[in-house]
Write a protein that holds these residues in place. Structure first.
Motif, PDB file in Angstrom:
ATOM      1  N   VAL A   1      35.173  48.588  37.063  1.00 11.03           N
ATOM      2  CA  VAL A   1      33.976  48.710  37.877  1.00 11.03           C
ATOM      3  C   VAL A   1      33.102  49.825  37.324  1.00 11.03           C
ATOM      4  CG1 VAL A   1      35.096  50.268  39.516  1.00 11.03           C
ATOM      5  CG2 VAL A   1      33.099  48.962  40.238  1.00 11.03           C
ATOM      6  N   SER A   2      31.786  49.617  37.351  1.00 13.19           N
ATOM      7  CA  SER A   2      30.832  50.681  37.059  1.00 13.19           C
ATOM      8  C   SER A   2      30.380  51.281  38.376  1.00 13.19           C
ATOM      9  CB  SER A   2      29.613  50.125  36.312  1.00 13.19           C
ATOM     10  OG  SER A   2      29.972  49.637  35.048  1.00 13.19           O
ATOM     11  N   ALA A   3      30.159  52.587  38.400  1.00  7.29           N
ATOM     12  CA  ALA A   3      29.672  53.262  39.602  1.00  7.29           C
ATOM     13  C   ALA A   3      28.616  54.268  39.175  1.00  7.29           C
ATOM     14  CB  ALA A   3      30.820  53.948  40.330  1.00  7.29           C
ATOM     15  N   ILE A   4      27.361  54.005  39.518  1.00  3.82           N
ATOM     16  CA  ILE A   4      26.229  54.811  39.050  1.00  3.82           C
ATOM     17  C   ILE A   4      25.399  55.262  40.241  1.00  3.82           C
ATOM     18  CG2 ILE A   4      24.184  54.840  37.578  1.00  3.82           C
ATOM     19  CD1 ILE A   4      25.437  52.435  36.060  1.00  3.82           C
ATOM     20  N   PRO A   5      25.233  56.565  40.455  1.00  2.00           N
ATOM     21  CA  PRO A   5      24.339  57.025  41.529  1.00  2.00           C
ATOM     22  C   PRO A   5      22.887  56.722  41.169  1.00  2.00           C
ATOM     23  CG  PRO A   5      25.185  58.889  40.275  1.00  2.00           C
ATOM     24  CD  PRO A   5      25.892  57.682  39.757  1.00  2.00           C
TER      25      PRO A   5
ATOM     26  N   ARG B   1      16.370  53.461  39.799  1.00  2.00           N
ATOM     27  CA  ARG B   1      16.331  54.564  38.832  1.00  2.00           C
ATOM     28  C   ARG B   1      17.552  55.451  39.043  1.00  2.00           C
ATOM     29  NH1 ARG B   1      14.275  59.289  41.249  1.00  2.00           N
ATOM     30  NH2 ARG B   1      13.101  58.960  43.183  1.00  2.00           N
ATOM     31  N   VAL B   2      17.999  56.054  37.964  1.00  2.00           N
ATOM     32  CA  VAL B   2      19.161  56.942  38.029  1.00  2.00           C
ATOM     33  C   VAL B   2      18.824  58.134  38.921  1.00  2.00           C
ATOM     34  CG1 VAL B   2      20.646  58.476  36.679  1.00  2.00           C
ATOM     35  CG2 VAL B   2      20.017  56.226  35.772  1.00  2.00           C
ATOM     36  N   ASP B   3      19.787  58.546  39.734  1.00  2.00           N
ATOM     37  CA  ASP B   3      19.613  59.716  40.595  1.00  2.00           C
ATOM     38  C   ASP B   3      19.758  60.976  39.743  1.00  2.00           C
ATOM     39  OD1 ASP B   3      19.612  61.700  42.493  1.00  2.00           O
ATOM     40  OD2 ASP B   3      20.962  60.654  43.874  1.00  2.00           O
ATOM     41  N   GLY B   4      18.618  61.579  39.398  1.00  2.00           N
ATOM     42  CA  GLY B   4      18.641  62.746  38.528  1.00  2.00           C
ATOM     43  C   GLY B   4      19.289  63.959  39.139  1.00  2.00           C
ATOM     44  N   ALA B   5      19.433  63.994  40.460  1.00  2.00           N
ATOM     45  CA  ALA B   5      20.109  65.120  41.096  1.00  2.00           C
ATOM     46  C   ALA B   5      21.594  65.138  40.779  1.00  2.00           C
ATOM     47  CB  ALA B   5      19.893  65.074  42.608  1.00  2.00           C
ATOM     48  N   LEU B   6      22.155  63.966  40.432  1.00  2.00           N
ATOM     49  CA  LEU B   6      23.582  63.871  40.132  1.00  2.00           C
ATOM     50  C   LEU B   6      23.866  63.560  38.668  1.00  2.00           C
ATOM     51  CD1 LEU B   6      24.844  61.899  43.275  1.00  2.00           C
ATOM     52  CD2 LEU B   6      24.916  64.364  42.875  1.00  2.00           C
ATOM     53  N   LEU B   7      22.927  62.892  38.015  1.00  2.00           N
ATOM     54  CA  LEU B   7      23.092  62.561  36.597  1.00  2.00           C
ATOM     55  C   LEU B   7      21.852  63.023  35.851  1.00  2.00           C
ATOM     56  CD1 LEU B   7      24.601  58.931  36.583  1.00  2.00           C
ATOM     57  CD2 LEU B   7      25.774  61.065  36.030  1.00  2.00           C
ATOM     58  N   GLN B   8      21.956  64.127  35.152  1.00  4.76           N
ATOM     59  CA  GLN B   8      20.802  64.680  34.444  1.00  4.76           C
ATOM     60  C   GLN B   8      20.708  64.107  33.036  1.00  4.76           C
ATOM     61  OE1 GLN B   8      21.258  68.924  34.645  1.00  4.76           O
ATOM     62  NE2 GLN B   8      20.889  69.003  36.867  1.00  4.76           N
ATOM     63  N   GLY B   9      19.495  64.130  32.518  1.00  2.75           N
ATOM     64  CA  GLY B   9      19.276  63.686  31.144  1.00  2.75           C
ATOM     65  C   GLY B   9      18.872  62.241  31.020  1.00  2.75           C
ATOM     66  N   TYR B  10      18.699  61.543  32.146  1.00  5.13           N
ATOM     67  CA  TYR B  10      18.287  60.147  32.100  1.00  5.13           C
ATOM     68  C   TYR B  10      16.836  60.030  32.558  1.00  5.13           C
ATOM     69  CZ  TYR B  10      23.175  58.788  31.514  1.00  5.13           C
ATOM     70  OH  TYR B  10      24.441  58.624  31.026  1.00  5.13           O
ATOM     71  N   SER B  11      16.184  58.993  32.111  1.00  5.26           N
ATOM     72  CA  SER B  11      14.806  58.739  32.515  1.00  5.26           C
ATOM     73  C   SER B  11      14.740  58.506  34.016  1.00  5.26           C
ATOM     74  CB  SER B  11      14.253  57.515  31.773  1.00  5.26           C
ATOM     75  OG  SER B  11      13.023  57.102  32.325  1.00  5.26           O
TER      76      SER B  11
ATOM     77  N   ALA C   1      18.527  46.636  37.442  1.00  2.55           N
ATOM     78  CA  ALA C   1      19.910  47.072  37.642  1.00  2.55           C
ATOM     79  C   ALA C   1      20.808  46.664  36.492  1.00  2.55           C
ATOM     80  CB  ALA C   1      20.439  46.488  38.954  1.00  2.55           C
ATOM     81  N   GLN C   2      20.615  45.458  35.951  1.00  5.96           N
ATOM     82  CA  GLN C   2      21.489  45.013  34.868  1.00  5.96           C
ATOM     83  C   GLN C   2      21.306  45.870  33.613  1.00  5.96           C
ATOM     84  OE1 GLN C   2      20.443  40.919  34.391  1.00  5.96           O
ATOM     85  NE2 GLN C   2      18.564  41.334  33.232  1.00  5.96           N
ATOM     86  N   ASN C   3      20.100  46.416  33.412  1.00  9.24           N
ATOM     87  CA  ASN C   3      19.889  47.295  32.264  1.00  9.24           C
ATOM     88  C   ASN C   3      20.657  48.600  32.427  1.00  9.24           C
ATOM     89  OD1 ASN C   3      18.125  45.243  31.705  1.00  9.24           O
ATOM     90  ND2 ASN C   3      16.389  46.560  31.190  1.00  9.24           N
ATOM     91  N   LEU C   4      20.651  49.144  33.644  1.00  9.59           N
ATOM     92  CA  LEU C   4      21.421  50.372  33.891  1.00  9.59           C
ATOM     93  C   LEU C   4      22.909  50.124  33.665  1.00  9.59           C
ATOM     94  CD1 LEU C   4      19.868  51.978  37.109  1.00  9.59           C
ATOM     95  CD2 LEU C   4      19.662  52.757  34.750  1.00  9.59           C
ATOM     96  N   ILE C   5      23.391  49.059  34.274  1.00  7.91           N
ATOM     97  CA  ILE C   5      24.825  48.751  34.159  1.00  7.91           C
ATOM     98  C   ILE C   5      25.221  48.553  32.702  1.00  7.91           C
ATOM     99  CG2 ILE C   5      26.522  46.935  34.580  1.00  7.91           C
ATOM    100  CD1 ILE C   5      26.265  48.420  37.060  1.00  7.91           C
ATOM    101  N   GLY C   6      24.403  47.781  31.959  1.00  9.71           N
ATOM    102  CA  GLY C   6      24.757  47.464  30.580  1.00  9.71           C
ATOM    103  C   GLY C   6      24.696  48.654  29.651  1.00  9.71           C
ATOM    104  N   SER C   7      23.788  49.603  29.917  1.00  9.76           N
ATOM    105  CA  SER C   7      23.593  50.714  28.984  1.00  9.76           C
ATOM    106  C   SER C   7      24.513  51.909  29.252  1.00  9.76           C
ATOM    107  CB  SER C   7      22.136  51.186  29.041  1.00  9.76           C
ATOM    108  OG  SER C   7      21.821  51.705  30.325  1.00  9.76           O
ATOM    109  N   MET C   8      25.046  52.021  30.463  1.00  6.88           N
ATOM    110  CA  MET C   8      25.826  53.212  30.819  1.00  6.88           C
ATOM    111  C   MET C   8      27.320  52.878  30.804  1.00  6.88           C
ATOM    112  SD  MET C   8      23.289  54.694  33.799  1.00  6.88           S
ATOM    113  CE  MET C   8      24.116  56.281  33.930  1.00  6.88           C
TER     114      MET C   8
ATOM    115  N   ASP D   1      32.988  41.275  29.452  1.00  7.11           N
ATOM    116  CA  ASP D   1      32.620  42.549  28.845  1.00  7.11           C
ATOM    117  C   ASP D   1      31.108  42.684  28.708  1.00  7.11           C
ATOM    118  OD1 ASP D   1      35.165  43.554  28.512  1.00  7.11           O
ATOM    119  OD2 ASP D   1      35.454  42.526  26.601  1.00  7.11           O
ATOM    120  N   ARG D   2      30.391  41.565  28.857  1.00  5.20           N
ATOM    121  CA  ARG D   2      28.951  41.602  28.611  1.00  5.20           C
ATOM    122  C   ARG D   2      28.167  41.986  29.868  1.00  5.20           C
ATOM    123  NH1 ARG D   2      25.181  40.311  25.050  1.00  5.20           N
ATOM    124  NH2 ARG D   2      23.194  39.411  25.744  1.00  5.20           N
ATOM    125  N   TRP D   3      28.432  41.279  30.981  1.00  6.15           N
ATOM    126  CA  TRP D   3      27.722  41.554  32.229  1.00  6.15           C
ATOM    127  C   TRP D   3      28.708  41.537  33.388  1.00  6.15           C
ATOM    128  CZ3 TRP D   3      23.257  43.499  31.234  1.00  6.15           C
ATOM    129  CH2 TRP D   3      22.465  43.004  30.201  1.00  6.15           C
TER     130      TRP D   3
END
Length: 386
Positions: free
Chosen positions: A261-265, A216-226, A232-239, A295-297
């Motif tokens: 590279v994607s980098a998501i807390p 799950r997205v770290d809401g302390a660093l990225l607000q507004g996400y569920s 993990a692939q859904n997070l990477i693909g959508s952000m 570009d897809r995954w």
């Protein structure tokens, strides 16, 4: 050959045989079986002595590995340790540890041994220094099999995650080595169990994960996400906005690299093992997607608890897995790392230990680049990493 490799061997004849065996691994042609090594170093008359030294003698391989690890630190100047897993196909069922092994990247099952190893790795070169052989319950719960293979009484069935941790953490905890980040490049491991084990030991971790790993997205660093867990692939693909371009030049001076590279807390749930108090820990992590040419995954996805390291540094550490794969094929294959055909647990461990010493000596001699025809032959018997 440096005497410190074998200073733990108590008898002169053992030290001399160890040096001869390593020399045989380096010089014998073809598979490095006990017979071929014996013929290389002393002819057929030495076969019985070589067999006894590897399978029945009293010497302990752990101090040899410790000495090897310390010398590898000096020779390699590692940026990290890399843990990987190799399946060694076998035709029969009698070699210690042989069982049906599933290979996720091939989607098939093969008959063979499975081993975990840890490598001292830089962008220039890598050297293996510790090994763990996977033993299934069919080996550990059969008294006759245990006895024939000389499996120690203390050996028990442990998970693949425990193998991945033990092979690296033994060196970190007991061998007096400087702690390095550990890059775990093994398919199919449970991320929560692996992360929890390394976190408990205080060792920085970067591990490859598959797209189904729940995060799950770290809401302390990225607000507004569920705050619900999703693959993990859904997070990477959508952000898509979290993607960025990076570039660097490697320390060996062989070239520069550029990639996306994607980098998501994120937060990873790490449940405690059954029967262990402590409940579920929620670990702050960084999810990285290495996009390569797609570009897809992403071509690979990684989790790390080292959020404070620069993104380029983390990405470079993940690329050390390629150095290990290359050196396995170009050096370890030719020092006989997969060639032990005996049936004993201690024989297997002694052989791979001395084959790893031979690997380091080959590195020191500048033998990483093998002739093209030998490299092609190695490719036909490439390690099956699982």
């Amino acid at each position: 050959m440096e005497p410190e490799f074998f200073s733990s061997l108590t008898r002169n004849d053992q030290r001399r045989m160890a040096e001869q065996y390593v020399r045989g691994l380096l010089e014998a042609e073809g598979r490095k079986t006990l017979r071929n090594v014996a013929e290389q170093i002393g002819g057929k008359a030495l076969q019985q002595s070589v067999h006894h030294f590897i399978t029945a003698s009293s010497w302990n391989w752990a101090p040899v590995r410790r000495a090897l690890a310390r010398r590898a630190e000096e020779e390699v100047r590692p940026q990290a340790w890399v843990v990987n897993s190799t399946v060694i196909p076998k035709a029969g069922v009698h070699s210690v540890g042989v069982d049906q092994q599933f290979l996720p990247h091939l989607g098939q099952t093969v008959n063979g041994q499975r081993a975990f190893s840890v490598w001292s790795a830089s962008e220039r070169v890598s050297v293996p220094f510790n090994w763990s052989l996977v033993l299934s319950r069919s080996w550990l719960e059969d008294p006759a099999r245990r006895s024939r293979a000389h499996i120690p009484d203390a050996s028990r069935a442990i998970s693949l995650e425990e193998h991945a941790g033990a092979v690296a953490l033994e060196a970190a905890d007991s061998w007096g080595l400087r702690r390095r980040p550990v890059v775990v490049d093994v398919e199919g491991l449970d991320a929560g169990a692996t992360v929890r084990r390394f976190a408990r030991a205080g060792v920085p971790l970067i591990m490859r994960i598959d797209g189904t790993t729940p995060l799950r997205v770290d809401g302390a660093l990225l607000q507004g996400y569920s705050d619900r867990e999703v693959p993990a692939q859904n997070l990477i693909g959508s952000m898509k906005r979290m993607r960025r371009q990076v570039e660097w030049s490697d320390t060996s001076g062989t070239g520069s690299y550029r990639g996306v590279v994607s980098a998501i807390p994120v937060v990873l749930s790490c449940p405690a093992p059954a029967g262990v108090p402590g409940g579920t820990h929620h670990r702050p992590m960084l999810l990285m997607g290495d996009w390569g040419s797609s570009d897809r995954w992403p071509s690979r996805m990684w989790l790390t608890d080292s959020r404070r390291l620069p993104l380029v540094t983390l990405l470079r550490l993940t690329r050390l897995t390629g150095v290990v794969q290359r050196d396995f094929a170009e050096i370890s294959e030719h020092t006989g790392i997969r060639d032990f055909a005996g049936r004993s647990f201690r024989g297997w461990h002694r052989h791979v230990t001395l084959a790893s010493v031979a690997h380091l000596i080959a590195v020191r001699a500048g033998a990483r680049r093998v002739p093209a025809q030998r490299r092609r032959a190695a490719g036909s018997a490439a390690p099956l990493c699982a």
